[in-house]
Design a protein around this motif. Structure first.
Motif, short mmCIF file in Angstrom:
data_model
loop_
_atom_site.label_atom_id
_atom_site.label_comp_id
_atom_site.label_asym_id
_atom_site.label_seq_id
_atom_site.Cartn_x
_atom_site.Cartn_y
_atom_site.Cartn_z
N GLN A 105 0.84 -1.20 0.00
CA GLN A 105 0.00 0.00 0.00
C GLN A 105 0.87 1.25 0.00
N TYR A 106 0.34 2.29 -0.64
CA TYR A 106 0.98 3.60 -0.58
C TYR A 106 0.01 4.57 0.06
N TYR A 107 0.44 5.19 1.16
CA TYR A 107 -0.35 6.19 1.89
C TYR A 107 0.12 7.58 1.47
N PRO A 117 -5.46 9.19 2.34
CA PRO A 117 -5.92 8.26 1.31
C PRO A 117 -4.80 7.26 0.99
N TYR A 118 -5.18 6.09 0.54
CA TYR A 118 -4.18 5.09 0.17
C TYR A 118 -4.67 4.22 -0.96
N VAL A 119 -3.72 3.63 -1.67
CA VAL A 119 -4.01 2.67 -2.73
C VAL A 119 -3.15 1.45 -2.47
N GLY A 155 -6.67 -5.33 -5.88
CA GLY A 155 -6.45 -3.90 -5.74
C GLY A 155 -7.35 -3.32 -4.67
N GLN A 156 -6.98 -2.16 -4.15
CA GLN A 156 -7.80 -1.50 -3.14
C GLN A 156 -7.57 0.00 -3.18
N VAL A 157 -8.58 0.71 -2.73
CA VAL A 157 -8.51 2.16 -2.55
C VAL A 157 -9.17 2.43 -1.20
N GLY A 158 -8.56 3.28 -0.39
CA GLY A 158 -9.14 3.54 0.93
C GLY A 158 -8.79 4.92 1.42
N LEU A 159 -9.37 5.26 2.57
CA LEU A 159 -9.15 6.56 3.18
C LEU A 159 -9.23 6.40 4.69
#
Length: 166
Positions: A105-107, A117-119, A155-159
């Motif tokens: 993950q990259y924050y 946010p992170y991916v 894959g993921q996207v988050g906050l």
């Protein structure tokens, strides 16, 4: 009343910790995880291909922050259940599987930011442990359903949002 005052004084004496994702941190999350199968089959007895339903379950993630901006996450989930069927017949069988997933993950932003946010991108291994024909499937004379364990990209996207310091 004395207990409340003691608790307040103790809380004030302890060092204040900010909620931040910094290098060396380890944390756990709980939330939803969804599996959307993309496999199917060829035309079966002229009735079309098999369809496999999506499923959402409780997901638990365990994250280690390698740096202030890079995390490594392992996803574990409760078993997923998918219905397998043909359009003309409806559900014929149910399959159950587990999809452990390892992500990098990259924050974004600074580790002290209120909003992070992170991916993520990673690898998934899906393992099937149960297949069961329902009565409709057995009545249709079906007795063998072949499912294979598989590897795939995830894959993921988050906050993350810091509500307050505590």
């Amino acid at each position: 009343m004395k207990l409340a005052k003691c608790a307040f004084l103790l809380a004030m004496a302890l060092p204040q910790l900010a909620l931040a994702h910094e290098a060396g941190d380890f944390f756990m999350r709980a939330g939803s995880a969804t599996v959307r199968p993309t496999e199917g089959s060829d035309n079966v007895l002229g009735m079309g291909g098999f369809d496999v339903s999506n499923n959402t379950q409780l997901g638990l993630t365990f994250t280690y922050m390698a740096t202030d901006n890079i995390g490594v996450e392992l996803l574990a989930a409760t078993p997923f259940r998918h219905k397998v069927g043909l359009g003309a017949t409806g559900t014929l069988a149910t399959v159950r599987q587990l999809p452990p997933t390892l992500m990098a993950q990259y924050y974004f932003f600074d580790s002290q930011s209120k909003v992070r946010p992170y991916v993520g991108v990673g690898i998934n291994y899906t393992t099937f442990f149960d297949t069961d024909f329902n009565q409709t499937g057995r009545d249709a004379g079906l007795s063998d359903l072949s499912v294979k364990d598989s590897w795939g990209v995830a894959g993921q996207v988050g906050l993350d949002y810091q509500i307050n310091r505590d």
